[in-house]
Design a protein around this motif. Structure first.
Motif, short mmCIF file in Angstrom:
data_model
loop_
_atom_site.label_atom_id
_atom_site.label_comp_id
_atom_site.label_asym_id
_atom_site.label_seq_id
_atom_site.Cartn_x
_atom_site.Cartn_y
_atom_site.Cartn_z
N VAL A 350 46.27 58.80 51.97
CA VAL A 350 46.76 57.45 51.75
C VAL A 350 47.33 57.46 50.32
O VAL A 350 46.72 58.04 49.41
CB VAL A 350 45.61 56.44 51.84
CG1 VAL A 350 46.09 55.04 51.49
CG2 VAL A 350 45.00 56.46 53.23
N GLU A 351 48.50 56.85 50.15
CA GLU A 351 49.12 56.79 48.81
C GLU A 351 48.10 56.24 47.81
O GLU A 351 47.48 55.20 48.05
CB GLU A 351 50.34 55.87 48.91
CG GLU A 351 51.09 55.70 47.62
CD GLU A 351 52.10 54.55 47.73
OE1 GLU A 351 52.45 54.16 48.88
OE2 GLU A 351 52.50 54.05 46.69
N THR A 352 47.91 56.97 46.71
CA THR A 352 46.83 56.59 45.79
C THR A 352 47.33 56.51 44.36
O THR A 352 48.02 57.42 43.88
CB THR A 352 45.68 57.60 45.88
OG1 THR A 352 45.22 57.65 47.23
CG2 THR A 352 44.53 57.22 44.97
N HIS A 353 46.99 55.45 43.68
CA HIS A 353 47.35 55.29 42.27
C HIS A 353 46.11 55.52 41.43
O HIS A 353 45.09 54.88 41.62
CB HIS A 353 47.90 53.89 42.02
CG HIS A 353 48.95 53.49 43.01
ND1 HIS A 353 50.24 53.96 42.93
CD2 HIS A 353 48.89 52.74 44.13
CE1 HIS A 353 50.94 53.48 43.97
NE2 HIS A 353 50.13 52.75 44.72
N ILE A 354 46.24 56.49 40.50
CA ILE A 354 45.10 56.85 39.66
C ILE A 354 45.17 56.01 38.40
O ILE A 354 46.02 56.23 37.54
CB ILE A 354 45.16 58.35 39.32
CG1 ILE A 354 45.25 59.15 40.63
CG2 ILE A 354 43.95 58.76 38.51
CD1 ILE A 354 45.71 60.57 40.43
N CYS A 355 44.29 55.04 38.30
CA CYS A 355 44.44 54.02 37.26
C CYS A 355 44.23 54.57 35.85
O CYS A 355 44.56 53.90 34.87
CB CYS A 355 43.51 52.84 37.54
SG CYS A 355 43.90 52.03 39.11
N ALA A 360 50.29 54.04 36.62
CA ALA A 360 49.57 53.62 37.82
C ALA A 360 48.76 52.36 37.56
O ALA A 360 48.69 51.47 38.41
CB ALA A 360 48.65 54.75 38.28
N LEU A 361 48.20 52.26 36.35
CA LEU A 361 47.42 51.06 36.00
C LEU A 361 48.33 49.84 35.97
O LEU A 361 48.01 48.79 36.54
CB LEU A 361 46.74 51.26 34.64
CG LEU A 361 45.97 50.03 34.12
CD1 LEU A 361 44.80 49.69 35.04
CD2 LEU A 361 45.46 50.26 32.69
N PRO A 375 36.25 51.64 43.19
CA PRO A 375 35.61 52.39 42.11
C PRO A 375 35.50 53.85 42.51
O PRO A 375 35.18 54.15 43.67
CB PRO A 375 34.23 51.74 41.97
CG PRO A 375 34.03 50.94 43.21
CD PRO A 375 35.32 50.78 43.92
N VAL A 376 35.75 54.78 41.60
CA VAL A 376 35.77 56.20 41.98
C VAL A 376 34.38 56.76 42.24
O VAL A 376 34.21 57.71 43.00
CB VAL A 376 36.49 57.08 40.94
CG1 VAL A 376 37.96 56.78 40.92
CG2 VAL A 376 35.88 56.92 39.56
N ILE A 410 40.68 53.64 41.36
CA ILE A 410 41.96 54.00 41.97
C ILE A 410 42.41 52.78 42.79
O ILE A 410 41.61 51.90 43.07
CB ILE A 410 41.85 55.22 42.91
CG1 ILE A 410 40.82 54.94 44.03
CG2 ILE A 410 41.51 56.48 42.14
CD1 ILE A 410 40.91 55.89 45.19
N SER A 411 43.70 52.76 43.13
CA SER A 411 44.14 51.71 44.04
C SER A 411 45.00 52.31 45.13
O SER A 411 45.62 53.37 44.95
CB SER A 411 44.91 50.63 43.27
OG SER A 411 46.17 51.13 42.85
N GLN A 412 44.97 51.66 46.28
CA GLN A 412 45.73 52.13 47.43
C GLN A 412 46.38 50.94 48.10
O GLN A 412 45.86 49.83 48.04
CB GLN A 412 44.80 52.84 48.43
CG GLN A 412 44.21 54.12 47.86
CD GLN A 412 43.12 54.72 48.75
OE1 GLN A 412 42.46 54.00 49.50
NE2 GLN A 412 42.92 56.01 48.64
N PRO A 413 47.54 51.18 48.77
CA PRO A 413 48.13 50.07 49.52
C PRO A 413 47.19 49.68 50.65
O PRO A 413 46.38 50.49 51.11
CB PRO A 413 49.44 50.63 50.05
CG PRO A 413 49.25 52.11 50.05
CD PRO A 413 48.32 52.42 48.92
#
Lengths: 483, 350
Positions: A350-355, A360-361, A375-376, A410-413
């Motif tokens: 899944v597309e993942t943004h590493i904050c 990405a943040l 939360p990681v 991290i965040s994901q759509p």
């Protein structure tokens, strides 16, 4: 209130495991669907409650302890199966094997030379600053190079039906006992539903696991003694420990049954001390050895880490695999697969943004209402904020947490998890599902056909974890030609 | 299989003991209910059971003066009384739970269903009119459980430890019952009642150990105290006699040594020799019935010693070894090894 009949089932625009893409002209599994529709909803209910009663009688339960009593609960079981085609399964199996292979190569490297960090593919602080990186294990070379003997790779399905990896579980993934017990339950309660289908068997899991664990015995010992190490009856997964020990025909030991002498592990039997070669442990790293990790742990065995490092016993999974299934490291998995295997990942992330990364943040903060923030460090679905469903106050709180400690998230759509028809209190409803296939690795990797389908039984919920009210389904891998 | 974990051996032993304890208590209460009916409304008719299990003090703390209904509640449904039926079933099931990877699924299934059915008996099950029926159901569940074990349990050391627990408990219960019942009769005889000659009394005793038919077949028409006592102690064919149990125990422990090479069995056999010797002497003793109390005392002590040896050599052998080498011995977490209610005070699963 009469229950809604199955014929009024509406997949609500999601990809349905039974009917296929929304708006498809013909049901994906039309014959099975017709068979199910022919049941009276009340009959489905009756048979389901019979099956549930049987789970209690058989003690396929987890136990909740209160001051006064111990109460056995069953994991909710839905009787409408989730079905995978042979082609889907082929794809999943290849993808899982590739993934597990990459995870093992990654761990060999991280506890070896750390080439992947030196080559700049993974940031060093992500690894060496990680609480799950166990420096005690640096230089350790496990038998067959295998760190992750048992893996559970969580998959979800997007609107168009394609599979995505949501999470790698490389520590002590649980749930496989339900895969096998759910099948046995279905065979007893719904033999007519299964009739004519060739469903791939899941019964040989214990045999395969024992075979793989024997392969990693130290010094290629023939006929090694394998045991399963459990925290004991109070652990919520105790049933699974019993199940696995029983299916493999091995002793279910606790820390107090084991002692270390001359860096070798022995178990106390009525005939004296018996040498142990392989330990399938279902205790977290932190509790394994009070000499090295948590000094207050009474669950583990003093001196166990030394015995492992001396090569006199093999632990499955190896100590320190938690660094590889971290949610932050997960974001790098496609690059990790490429780095070690020179291949594209068969199962995409899944597309993942590493904050922790500023861009990405910024993106996450700008799109908070559309994203899922995780939360990681946590597991079990705790601490997750689902943007589109969160209140304004929750979003503001989440933003503040992100700014304070971006490296923790991290965040994901938002992914629309597929649905599967599920018997709920008000009839058959589309409930979201995921899939956890189980991969077992000794010299090579074998994947149990099917896996654990978890279903979010709460209306509209997308969190399938059992700790949050999720249930399970029997998962069929069927031959295309049947019936 | 000799690589049976020591902890499993201990659980099997206690599984057998708690199962037998439940059987004995359920049968005793069932018979007492029928016997008591129409004879007496006071708690006196029931308080001898408190003597049997040495429970007078613990009982009074919670319930005060014994009445029929409180004694029944105490022994059937009080989870805080660790010698009650509900507590014994629970303890049997907890031991079986740790054994689930060892014992057949059918056996676990049986004990689990049994537990779920009787874990919390409703007041309606304990009223006068229903109590006998309830106890009978419990007794039958116990017999069924024993039957499933007999029909399915693999005959290796696991079976031996299960049987050892069951038989030691059975012999112990018999010895206690004889002791209390004979003392009771003598007290009544002293106060010039119909005493030792009471036909109904011996009939109840025999029925409460399921020995009525067997006794009558061997002694048609007779029911004198001496022959009843001797039958229950010495008859080699009665499955609940003390001699029957001790013979089986010897056979099992011999097997541990001979067939599985377990050396600790030698020490256990020595203690069983003591039991055998005691029984041999008693069988020739003309005054046995008058000295029944000291005999029974010794039987119970000897059985306790057998249990201790089992614990030392099989259940907690690490401690035994460190004792040899002079190390500090830490208190074990074993389940108590006495019998009766005091015995049930602690559970290993802490």
């Amino acid at each position: 209130m009469p229950l809604k009949p199955l014929s009024e089932y509406d997949q609500n625009g999601f990809y349905c495991e039974m009917l296929g893409e929304a708006g498809a002209t013909e049901a994906k599994l039309s014959q099975l669907w017709e068979r199910l529709v022919s049941y009276d909803t009340q009959e489905l209910e009756d048979r389901a409650s019979e099956a549930t009663g049987e789970l209690l009688d058989l003690g396929i339960t987890f136990t909740v302890y209160s001051e006064r009593d111990a109460i056995d609960r069953i994991l909710p079981f839905d009787i409408i199966p989730r079905v995978l085609s042979a082609a889907d399964w082929q794809h999943i199996e290849a993808g899982v094997i590739q993934r597990v292979t990459a995870l093992n190569l990654l761990l060999q490297d991280l506890y070896g030379d750390g080439k992947i960090v030196r080559d700049g593919v993974l940031p060093g602080e992500l690894i060496y600053g990680n609480a799950n990186f166990r420096k005690e294990m640096v230089g350790y070379q496990p038998p067959c190079g295998t760190f992750v003997h048992v893996a559970g790779v969580d998959l979800i399905r997007d609107d168009d039906g394609s599979f995505l990896v949501l999470e790698d579980n490389a520590r002590t993934p649980s749930g496989v006992s339900y895969v096998v017990e759910n099948r046995h339950l279905m065979q007893r309660a719904f033999p007519d539903l299964l009739a004519g289908y060739t469903v791939r068997s899941v019964s040989e899991y214990g045999e395969r696991l024992h075979e793989k664990l024997s392969e990693v015995a130290p010094k290629n010992k023939d006929d090694p003694t394998v045991v399963l190490l459990s925290p004991g009856v109070f652990n919520s997964a105790y049933f699974e420990h019993i199940f696995l020990a029983r299916e493999m025909g091995i002793p279910l030991v606790e820390g107090r049954d084991l002692t270390i002498k001359d860096d070798c592990v022995f178990m106390q039997t009525v005939a004296g001390m018996k040498r142990v070669d392989v330990i399938y442990r279902r205790i977290d790293d932190d509790f394994l050895d009070p000499d090295v990790f948590n000094p207050d742990s009474a669950l583990g065995v003093r001196g166990l880490v030394r015995a492992v490092l001396a090569g006199n016993v093999c632990l499955a999974n190896a100590i320190g695999t938690g660094v590889a299934d971290d949610k932050a490291v997960y974001a790098y998995m496609p690059r990790i697969v490429q780095y070690y295997l020179g291949e594209e990942a068969i199962l995409p992330n899944v597309e993942t943004h590493i904050c922790r990364e500023p861009e990405a943040l910024a993106y996450t903060l700008d799109n908070l209402d559309k994203l899922v923030v995780k939360p990681v460090g946590a597991s079990g679905g705790y601490g997750i904020v689902i943007g589109p469903k969160a209140s304004r106050a929750e979003l503001e709180q989440c933003a503040a947490q992100l700014k304070a400690a971006p490296e923790e998230y991290i965040s994901q759509p938002m992914i629309n998890l597929s649905v599967s028809p599920t018997l709920t209190d008000d009839g058959v409803a589309p409930c979201h599902v995921d899939l956890r296939p189980f991969a077992v690795t000794g010299r090579e990797t074998w994947v149990l056909p099917g896996g654990l389908t978890r279903v979010a039984m709460k209306r509209g919920s997308i969190i399938v974890n059992s700790s949050q009210g999720g249930g399970t389904k029997d998962t069929w891998v069927i031959d295309e030609t049947s019936p | 299989m000799t690589d049976l974990l020591s902890r499993y051996a201990e659980s099997l032993f206690w599984f057998g003991r708690y199962l037998e304890r439940t059987t004995c208590l359920a049968r005793l209460l069932e018979v007492q209910t029928s016997f008591d009916r129409g004879r007496s409304n006071s708690g006196n008719a029931w308080s001898w059971i408190l003597t049997l299990y040495d429970d007078h003090d613990r009982f009074r703390e919670t319930y005060g003066e014994p009445t029929t209904s409180t004694v029944i509640r105490f022994y059937v449904a009080d989870p805080k009384n660790l010698g009650s039926i509900v507590a014994s079933i629970r303890a049997a099931r907890e031991n079986a739970r740790t054994l689930r990877a060892v014992i057949p699924m059918d056996l676990w299934h049986q004990v689990n269903v049994f537990y779920n059915r009787f874990r919390d008996p409703s007041p309606a099950m304990l009223v006068d009119q229903r109590l006998s029926h309830t106890c009978q159901l419990i007794k039958k569940e116990c017999y069924a459980l024993e039957g499933v074990a007999d029909a399915t349990l693999y005959r290796d050391v696991a079976w031996s430890f299960f049987q050892l627990g069951l038989l030691i408990e059975r012999a112990d219960q018999m010895s206690r019952l004889l002791d209390v019942r004979f003392a009771q009769m003598r007290d009544q005889a002293d106060s010039a009642q119909d005493g030792l000659g009471d036909f109904g009394f011996w009939s109840v005793l025999l029925r409460s150990v399921a020995a009525q038919q067997a006794y009558l077949r061997i002694h048609p028409g007779r029911r004198d105290p001496e022959s009843v006592a001797k039958f229950l102690i010495f008859d080699p064919a009665l499955p609940r006699s003390i001699v029957f149990c001790s013979t089986q125990l010897e056979h099992l422990v011999h097997g541990l040594r001979r067939d599985y090479g377990l050396r600790g069995a030698t020490n256990v056999l020595q203690k069983l020799d003591d039991v055998r010797q005691l029984l041999d002497i008693a069988s020739n003793d003309q005054n046995l019935v008058r000295e029944l109390h000291s005999f029974n005392d010794q039987v119970q002590r000897d059985l306790g010693a057998v249990t201790n040896e089992l614990a030392t050599h099989f259940f907690n052998p690490i401690q035994a070894q460190s004792e040899d080498s002079g190390d500090v011995v830490t208190p074990g977490q074993s389940q108590s090894q006495g019998s009766g209610t005091n015995a049930t005070q602690n559970q290993s699963q802490t």
